[in-house]
Design a protein around this motif. Structure first.
Motif, PDB file in Angstrom:
ATOM      1  N   THR A   9       0.817  -1.214   0.000  1.00 30.53           N
ATOM      2  CA  THR A   9       0.000   0.000   0.000  1.00 30.53           C
ATOM      3  C   THR A   9       0.851   1.265   0.000  1.00 30.53           C
ATOM      4  OG1 THR A   9      -0.155  -0.061   2.422  1.00 30.53           O
ATOM      5  CG2 THR A   9      -1.921  -1.131   1.173  1.00 30.53           C
ATOM      6  N   ALA A  10       2.158   1.141   0.126  1.00 30.56           N
ATOM      7  CA  ALA A  10       3.034   2.309   0.071  1.00 30.56           C
ATOM      8  C   ALA A  10       3.005   2.906  -1.328  1.00 30.56           C
ATOM      9  CB  ALA A  10       4.460   1.907   0.433  1.00 30.56           C
ATOM     10  N   PRO A  11       3.255   4.217  -1.463  1.00 29.50           N
ATOM     11  CA  PRO A  11       3.256   4.850  -2.792  1.00 29.50           C
ATOM     12  C   PRO A  11       4.249   4.212  -3.742  1.00 29.50           C
ATOM     13  CG  PRO A  11       3.266   6.503  -1.054  1.00 29.50           C
ATOM     14  CD  PRO A  11       3.486   5.197  -0.386  1.00 29.50           C
ATOM     15  N   PHE A  12       5.385   3.760  -3.215  1.00 32.62           N
ATOM     16  CA  PHE A  12       6.370   3.043  -4.025  1.00 32.62           C
ATOM     17  C   PHE A  12       7.283   2.263  -3.090  1.00 32.62           C
ATOM     18  CE2 PHE A  12       8.629   6.855  -2.878  1.00 32.62           C
ATOM     19  CZ  PHE A  12       9.959   6.469  -2.743  1.00 32.62           C
ATOM     20  N   ALA A  13       8.054   1.336  -3.667  1.00 30.01           N
ATOM     21  CA  ALA A  13       8.981   0.522  -2.894  1.00 30.01           C
ATOM     22  C   ALA A  13      10.083   0.050  -3.818  1.00 30.01           C
ATOM     23  CB  ALA A  13       8.262  -0.665  -2.263  1.00 30.01           C
ATOM     24  N   LEU A  14      11.088  -0.573  -3.228  1.00 27.52           N
ATOM     25  CA  LEU A  14      12.142  -1.223  -3.998  1.00 27.52           C
ATOM     26  C   LEU A  14      11.970  -2.732  -3.911  1.00 27.52           C
ATOM     27  CD1 LEU A  14      15.363   0.823  -3.116  1.00 27.52           C
ATOM     28  CD2 LEU A  14      14.237   0.673  -5.350  1.00 27.52           C
ATOM     29  N   ALA A  15      12.394  -3.411  -4.967  1.00 25.17           N
ATOM     30  CA  ALA A  15      12.393  -4.866  -4.978  1.00 25.17           C
ATOM     31  C   ALA A  15      13.541  -5.340  -5.855  1.00 25.17           C
ATOM     32  CB  ALA A  15      11.063  -5.411  -5.493  1.00 25.17           C
ATOM     33  N   ALA A  64      22.802   4.279   1.908  1.00 23.04           N
ATOM     34  CA  ALA A  64      23.699   5.093   2.728  1.00 23.04           C
ATOM     35  C   ALA A  64      23.486   6.582   2.518  1.00 23.04           C
ATOM     36  CB  ALA A  64      25.153   4.732   2.420  1.00 23.04           C
ATOM     37  N   GLN A  65      22.860   6.961   1.416  1.00 21.87           N
ATOM     38  CA  GLN A  65      22.684   8.380   1.089  1.00 21.87           C
ATOM     39  C   GLN A  65      21.593   9.050   1.914  1.00 21.87           C
ATOM     40  OE1 GLN A  65      22.051   8.617  -3.132  1.00 21.87           O
ATOM     41  NE2 GLN A  65      24.033   7.710  -3.627  1.00 21.87           N
ATOM     42  N   GLY A  66      20.745   8.277   2.538  1.00 23.59           N
ATOM     43  CA  GLY A  66      19.720   8.873   3.378  1.00 23.59           C
ATOM     44  C   GLY A  66      18.454   9.253   2.629  1.00 23.59           C
ATOM     45  N   PRO A  67      17.594  10.070   3.250  1.00 25.87           N
ATOM     46  CA  PRO A  67      16.265  10.370   2.695  1.00 25.87           C
ATOM     47  C   PRO A  67      16.283  11.023   1.317  1.00 25.87           C
ATOM     48  CG  PRO A  67      16.385  11.019   5.008  1.00 25.87           C
ATOM     49  CD  PRO A  67      17.776  10.643   4.600  1.00 25.87           C
ATOM     50  N   GLU A  68      17.318  11.807   1.008  1.00 31.39           N
ATOM     51  CA  GLU A  68      17.341  12.485  -0.295  1.00 31.39           C
ATOM     52  C   GLU A  68      17.366  11.488  -1.444  1.00 31.39           C
ATOM     53  OE1 GLU A  68      21.593  12.365   1.344  1.00 31.39           O
ATOM     54  OE2 GLU A  68      19.584  12.832   2.091  1.00 31.39           O
ATOM     55  N   ALA A  69      17.952  10.318  -1.225  1.00 32.08           N
ATOM     56  CA  ALA A  69      17.978   9.297  -2.267  1.00 32.08           C
ATOM     57  C   ALA A  69      16.565   8.801  -2.560  1.00 32.08           C
ATOM     58  CB  ALA A  69      18.880   8.147  -1.831  1.00 32.08           C
ATOM     59  N   TRP A  70      15.780   8.589  -1.507  1.00 32.63           N
ATOM     60  CA  TRP A  70      14.395   8.150  -1.692  1.00 32.63           C
ATOM     61  C   TRP A  70      13.564   9.238  -2.382  1.00 32.63           C
ATOM     62  CZ3 TRP A  70      13.124   3.250  -1.165  1.00 32.63           C
ATOM     63  CH2 TRP A  70      13.848   2.436  -0.279  1.00 32.63           C
ATOM     64  N   THR A  71      13.891  10.496  -2.137  1.00 33.73           N
ATOM     65  CA  THR A  71      13.166  11.592  -2.795  1.00 33.73           C
ATOM     66  C   THR A  71      13.336  11.522  -4.303  1.00 33.73           C
ATOM     67  OG1 THR A  71      13.428  12.991  -0.839  1.00 33.73           O
ATOM     68  CG2 THR A  71      12.906  14.097  -2.917  1.00 33.73           C
ATOM     69  N   LEU A  76      10.805   9.941  -9.614  1.00 33.11           N
ATOM     70  CA  LEU A  76      10.800   9.030 -10.769  1.00 33.11           C
ATOM     71  C   LEU A  76       9.483   8.256 -10.841  1.00 33.11           C
ATOM     72  CD1 LEU A  76      12.576   7.902 -13.093  1.00 33.11           C
ATOM     73  CD2 LEU A  76      13.324   6.128 -11.493  1.00 33.11           C
ATOM     74  N   ALA A  77       9.006   7.816  -9.701  1.00 33.96           N
ATOM     75  CA  ALA A  77       7.732   7.085  -9.676  1.00 33.96           C
ATOM     76  C   ALA A  77       6.589   7.974 -10.144  1.00 33.96           C
ATOM     77  CB  ALA A  77       7.463   6.567  -8.268  1.00 33.96           C
ATOM     78  N   ASP A  78       6.571   9.223  -9.691  1.00 31.72           N
ATOM     79  CA  ASP A  78       5.506  10.148 -10.070  1.00 31.72           C
ATOM     80  C   ASP A  78       5.560  10.492 -11.550  1.00 31.72           C
ATOM     81  OD1 ASP A  78       4.556  10.212  -7.510  1.00 31.72           O
ATOM     82  OD2 ASP A  78       5.670  12.021  -6.954  1.00 31.72           O
ATOM     83  N   GLU A  79       6.769  10.652 -12.075  1.00 32.29           N
ATOM     84  CA  GLU A  79       6.928  11.106 -13.446  1.00 32.29           C
ATOM     85  C   GLU A  79       6.595  10.028 -14.472  1.00 32.29           C
ATOM     86  OE1 GLU A  79      10.937  12.336 -13.759  1.00 32.29           O
ATOM     87  OE2 GLU A  79      10.723  14.062 -12.404  1.00 32.29           O
ATOM     88  N   GLN A  80       6.934   8.776 -14.166  1.00 35.77           N
ATOM     89  CA  GLN A  80       6.945   7.775 -15.223  1.00 35.77           C
ATOM     90  C   GLN A  80       5.883   6.693 -15.101  1.00 35.77           C
ATOM     91  OE1 GLN A  80      10.673   6.301 -16.469  1.00 35.77           O
ATOM     92  NE2 GLN A  80      11.796   8.169 -16.030  1.00 35.77           N
ATOM     93  N   GLN A  81       5.173   6.623 -13.980  1.00 35.92           N
ATOM     94  CA  GLN A  81       4.258   5.501 -13.852  1.00 35.92           C
ATOM     95  C   GLN A  81       3.073   5.594 -14.824  1.00 35.92           C
ATOM     96  OE1 GLN A  81       1.642   5.309 -10.394  1.00 35.92           O
ATOM     97  NE2 GLN A  81       2.570   7.197  -9.637  1.00 35.92           N
ATOM     98  N   GLY A  82       2.770   6.807 -15.293  1.00 33.18           N
ATOM     99  CA  GLY A  82       1.601   6.956 -16.146  1.00 33.18           C
ATOM    100  C   GLY A  82       1.809   6.503 -17.575  1.00 33.18           C
ATOM    101  N   ASP A  83       3.055   6.621 -18.091  1.00 29.16           N
ATOM    102  CA  ASP A  83       3.234   6.331 -19.514  1.00 29.16           C
ATOM    103  C   ASP A  83       3.382   4.851 -19.824  1.00 29.16           C
ATOM    104  OD1 ASP A  83       5.802   5.680 -18.721  1.00 29.16           O
ATOM    105  OD2 ASP A  83       6.703   7.530 -19.476  1.00 29.16           O
ATOM    106  N   GLY A  84       3.692   4.034 -18.835  1.00 26.01           N
ATOM    107  CA  GLY A  84       3.771   2.590 -19.041  1.00 26.01           C
ATOM    108  C   GLY A  84       5.070   2.115 -19.647  1.00 26.01           C
ATOM    109  N   ALA A  85       5.895   3.009 -20.156  1.00 24.05           N
ATOM    110  CA  ALA A  85       7.132   2.602 -20.811  1.00 24.05           C
ATOM    111  C   ALA A  85       8.104   2.022 -19.799  1.00 24.05           C
ATOM    112  CB  ALA A  85       7.765   3.803 -21.519  1.00 24.05           C
ATOM    113  N   GLY A  86       8.593   0.829 -20.071  1.00 28.67           N
ATOM    114  CA  GLY A  86       9.581   0.193 -19.220  1.00 28.67           C
ATOM    115  C   GLY A  86       9.024  -0.529 -18.013  1.00 28.67           C
TER     116      GLY A  86
END
Length: 342
Positions: A9-15, A64-71, A76-86
């Protein structure tokens, strides 16, 4: 977005994932050598990440980079999830453990209700007091421990970390293998001798772990004065299924109030919330960091609530299916096979 098949249910995650037959497409390397790719998960889709997009050469360097890395990944999730590419459907890939820890720290006796149950069960036969009186006595002891004591840690082997894509092979040397669902902290910035007020600054995210334990090997029989033998009891191959997702800490509003549940073949065995922790997550991180630095990507398991197989008198068997979920972090499904039937 929510994926009904994964419970995320999180907005995004890593796997981390493999995609047989899809190499060379959707941004996947043409030749991966069997190594999992790191991907960004949004809802029911996953997108492979390049080193440039990750902003780091590997997962632990990213953490190791901290919260700015997740930002960066959130953008990226906000920008690209709509177009479906990749993007690939999660149903078309195989998810594996989303972490690559160098150290694994485990916490024992950290759910208040669970420990009270254990204390009462251990004294009932020889103690003339009624059960309710025993429970009150044990509860007072646990409250004193939470105020004045320190967490109980031991270490596991990173080699035992697998994803739920790997069957849990039940070793033939025992028939007393048990489950232990645990909220797991994934370390971000290195943490060494920190206090609890700054502890959460070192959390990259959270994931699910099932800390498999062989009950009849926990205590040494040849010399009981030695005490516990966590190496033999917990460190068989595949005894630490983790994942399937690494959820950023910012997406977990209150890790001290998450619902955990483990079902065995459809029957609920563990059902609790992290509000029952004796030592909360800041206390665990601060305590664990006093001896050795906690490194990016390391795992800190926070303990398992009541409802292990030892309580039910029912341990793991060939063909069992465990479905474990933690609120917001997804669902993990582990299938068991006996070593003889492998």
């Amino acid at each position: 977005m929510t994926s009904s098949s994964t419970g995320l249910t999180a907005p995004f995650a890593l796997a981390r994932f493999t995609a047989d037959g899809l190499a060379g497409s959707a941004g996947l390397p043409a030749e991966t050598g069997g190594r999992p790719s790191l991907g960004l998960v949004v809802g029911s889709r996953i997108r492979p990440l390049t080193e440039r997009e990750l902003g780091a050469p590997d997962l632990n360097s990213f953490l190791a980079q901290g919260p700015e890395a997740w930002t960066r990944l959130a953008s990226l999730a906000d920008e690209q999830q709509g177009d479906g590419a990749g993007w690939l459907d999660l149903d078309d890939v195989t998810l594996t453990a989303p972490v690559e820890p160098r150290q694994v720290l485990q916490t024992g006796a950290n759910y208040r209700t669970h420990v009270i149950d254990l204390v009462v069960a251990g004294r009932q036969k020889t103690d003339p007091r009624p059960v309710e009186e025993l429970r009150e006595w044990a509860a007072e002891m646990m409250d004193t421990r939470a105020r004045e004591g320190i967490p109980y840690f031991f270490i596991g082997l990173p080699a035992c970390v697998v994803g739920d894509d790997v069957e849990l092979v039940l070793p033939a040397y025992s028939d007393q293998h048990d489950w232990e669902l645990e909220l797991t902290v994934v370390i971000g910035k290195p943490a060494f001798q920190i206090d609890r007020e700054h502890a959460m600054e070192h959390v990259a995210g959270f994931t699910i772990a099932n800390d498999i334990t062989t009950r009849d090997l926990v205590f040494r029989q040849d010399m009981k004065e030695i005490g516990t033998d966590w190496y033999r009891a917990k460190n068989a191959p595949g005894f630490l299924p983790v994942g399937p997702f690494l959820v950023p800490a910012s997406a977990v509003a209150d890790p001290g109030a998450l619902h955990l549940r483990l079902d065995l073949n459809g029957d609920t065995m563990q059902d609790a919330t992290t509000s029952d922790l004796l030592f909360d997550i800041p206390a665990l991180i601060a305590g664990a960091s006093q001896n050795m630095p906690l490194l990016p990507g390391d795992l800190l398991l926070t303990g398992s609530p009541a409802g292990n197989g030892a309580k039910w008198g029912r341990l793991l068997r060939d063909g069992d299916v465990m479905v474990a979920s933690i609120e917001g972090l997804g669902t993990q499904t582990v299938r068991c096979v006996s070593e003889q039937n492998r």
